[in-house]
Design a protein around this motif. Structure first.
Motif, PDB file in Angstrom:
ATOM      1  N   ALA A  67      -3.651   2.908 -12.980  1.00  0.00           N
ATOM      2  CA  ALA A  67      -4.313   2.342 -11.805  1.00  0.00           C
ATOM      3  C   ALA A  67      -5.216   3.370 -11.134  1.00  0.00           C
ATOM      4  O   ALA A  67      -6.331   3.051 -10.705  1.00  0.00           O
ATOM      5  N   GLU A  68      -4.746   4.606 -11.063  1.00  0.00           N
ATOM      6  CA  GLU A  68      -5.542   5.655 -10.423  1.00  0.00           C
ATOM      7  C   GLU A  68      -6.744   6.032 -11.270  1.00  0.00           C
ATOM      8  O   GLU A  68      -7.827   6.310 -10.740  1.00  0.00           O
ATOM      9  N   GLU A  69      -6.572   6.018 -12.581  1.00  0.00           N
ATOM     10  CA  GLU A  69      -7.714   6.293 -13.470  1.00  0.00           C
ATOM     11  C   GLU A  69      -8.777   5.210 -13.319  1.00  0.00           C
ATOM     12  O   GLU A  69      -9.975   5.498 -13.213  1.00  0.00           O
ATOM     13  N   ARG A  70      -8.330   3.954 -13.282  1.00  0.00           N
ATOM     14  CA  ARG A  70      -9.250   2.834 -13.105  1.00  0.00           C
ATOM     15  C   ARG A  70      -9.942   2.923 -11.746  1.00  0.00           C
ATOM     16  O   ARG A  70     -11.156   2.704 -11.636  1.00  0.00           O
ATOM     17  N   ALA A  71      -9.177   3.248 -10.703  1.00  0.00           N
ATOM     18  CA  ALA A  71      -9.744   3.350  -9.360  1.00  0.00           C
ATOM     19  C   ALA A  71     -10.776   4.463  -9.284  1.00  0.00           C
ATOM     20  O   ALA A  71     -11.833   4.310  -8.659  1.00  0.00           O
ATOM     21  N   VAL A  73       0.432  -2.597 -12.947  1.00  0.00           N
ATOM     22  CA  VAL A  73      -0.244  -1.520 -13.677  1.00  0.00           C
ATOM     23  C   VAL A  73       0.426  -0.187 -13.337  1.00  0.00           C
ATOM     24  O   VAL A  73       0.658   0.110 -12.159  1.00  0.00           O
ATOM     25  N   PRO A  74       0.750   0.636 -14.318  1.00  0.00           N
ATOM     26  CA  PRO A  74       1.335   1.954 -14.032  1.00  0.00           C
ATOM     27  C   PRO A  74       0.429   2.785 -13.136  1.00  0.00           C
ATOM     28  O   PRO A  74      -0.804   2.674 -13.209  1.00  0.00           O
ATOM     29  N   ARG A  75       1.030   3.632 -12.284  1.00  0.00           N
ATOM     30  CA  ARG A  75       0.251   4.391 -11.305  1.00  0.00           C
ATOM     31  C   ARG A  75      -0.870   5.193 -11.961  1.00  0.00           C
ATOM     32  O   ARG A  75      -2.011   5.178 -11.476  1.00  0.00           O
ATOM     33  N   ASP A  81      -5.255   4.893  -2.431  1.00  0.00           N
ATOM     34  CA  ASP A  81      -4.099   4.005  -2.289  1.00  0.00           C
ATOM     35  C   ASP A  81      -4.526   2.580  -1.953  1.00  0.00           C
ATOM     36  O   ASP A  81      -3.902   1.614  -2.413  1.00  0.00           O
ATOM     37  N   ASN A  82      -5.581   2.426  -1.157  1.00  0.00           N
ATOM     38  CA  ASN A  82      -6.099   1.092  -0.864  1.00  0.00           C
ATOM     39  C   ASN A  82      -6.536   0.384  -2.145  1.00  0.00           C
ATOM     40  O   ASN A  82      -6.279  -0.801  -2.332  1.00  0.00           O
ATOM     41  N   VAL A  83      -7.195   1.110  -3.017  1.00  0.00           N
ATOM     42  CA  VAL A  83      -7.742   0.508  -4.234  1.00  0.00           C
ATOM     43  C   VAL A  83      -6.659   0.252  -5.278  1.00  0.00           C
ATOM     44  O   VAL A  83      -6.728  -0.725  -6.033  1.00  0.00           O
ATOM     45  N   THR A  84      -5.644   1.107  -5.324  1.00  0.00           N
ATOM     46  CA  THR A  84      -4.621   0.971  -6.375  1.00  0.00           C
ATOM     47  C   THR A  84      -3.420   0.120  -5.963  1.00  0.00           C
ATOM     48  O   THR A  84      -2.605  -0.232  -6.817  1.00  0.00           O
ATOM     49  N   LEU A  85      -3.319  -0.240  -4.696  1.00  0.00           N
ATOM     50  CA  LEU A  85      -2.127  -0.949  -4.230  1.00  0.00           C
ATOM     51  C   LEU A  85      -1.894  -2.255  -4.996  1.00  0.00           C
ATOM     52  O   LEU A  85      -0.801  -2.497  -5.523  1.00  0.00           O
TER      53      LEU A  85
END
Length: 267
Positions: A135-139, A130-132, A118-122
């Motif tokens: 964003a989570e895939e990138r993170a 960016v869609p969740r 969550d820190n990285v995707t916020l």
């Protein structure tokens, strides 16, 4: 401003594709009622895919320079440009500028109540839209690349200092910044954790990330820098390639500073 290697630096920037990513012209910054001068007519040019390292004693202006570059501090005079656009023009949207610049400070500044993921995707989700899932895939890819695979669900207080700093770097990279500013990112780390963070920065250099780094790690500065700037009293006294600044400094004050560092076993 005083410099001993301006011509060489200008040539390096002119040769870069598209001109400098970051340019400062006669930047001046003062603080307090007495208007103490912290930056004095600073000129700086950072070529694409290069690393500029700022060295100098505590209080020399390194951190203030970085904060001005990210518009966290308002300058009193001069101008700052990002990819040729004057970002210190009062009509410019400062938040839009900051979305193009990643910053990592010596204090990790992670949200303790949020997981690593969550820190990285916020910021990508809330600031960049960016869609969740994306964003989570990138993170996840960033965390794996920084040696934090399997830590996405952890909270900051369960991580070592080195791991927290790497999360902070991942967070800065998640927005795919044009420029990355690193301010004494090893200062709060135990000595045995410094190496793992510096390895990440070395990898970023190899990948072509444009960076400006303020550091007291002189050996590291000598290794990664394309350009070294020595600051004293808010002035860039000397600049040039690391082999010249560290091997044959031209300014007496630079020699004195490096001598003290050498005697302290840090060079």
């Amino acid at each position: 401003m005083s410099t001993t290697d301006g011509a060489a630096t200008a040539g390096a920037v002119d040769a870069a594709d598209g001109g400098p990513v970051l340019r400062m012209e006669a930047v001046r910054k003062t603080y307090g009622r007495g208007r103490s001068v912290v930056l004095r007519d600073v000129d700086l040019a950072v070529a694409p895919h290069s690393v500029t390292v700022l060295i100098g004693a505590s209080g020399s202006g390194k951190s203030t320079l970085l904060r001005c570059a990210n518009l966290l501090e308002e300058i009193d005079d001069g101008a700052i440009f990002l990819d040729g656009e004057e970002i210190t023009d009062p009509r410019v949207d400062a938040d839009a500028v900051r979305r193009r610049i990643g910053v990592v400070f010596q204090a990790y500044n992670l949200f303790p109540h949020m997981s690593v993921l969550d820190n990285v995707t916020l910021a990508p989700r809330r600031v960049h839209g960016v869609p969740r899932a994306e964003a989570e895939e990138r993170a996840g890819a960033l965390l794996a690349r920084l040696g934090l695979d399997g830590r996405a669900g952890e909270y900051p207080d369960r991580l070592s200092g080195g791991q927290q700093q790497r999360v902070a770097i991942a967070r800065a990279l998640a927005g795919r910044p044009r420029l990355l500013l690193l301010d004494e990112i090893t200062a709060a780390l135990d000595p045995e954790l410094v190496g793992e963070v510096l390895t990440v920065v070395r990898d970023l250099k190899e990948e072509g990330m444009t960076m400006v780094i303020a550091t007291h790690e002189m050996g590291f500065a000598r290794e990664v820098a394309d350009q070294v700037c020595f600051l004293e009293g808010g002035v860039v006294l000397e600049r040039g390639a690391p082999e010249r600044v560290f091997g044959a400094p031209e300014h007496a004050r630079t020699r004195q500073f490096l001598q003290r560092i050498t005697e302290a076993g840090r060079l």
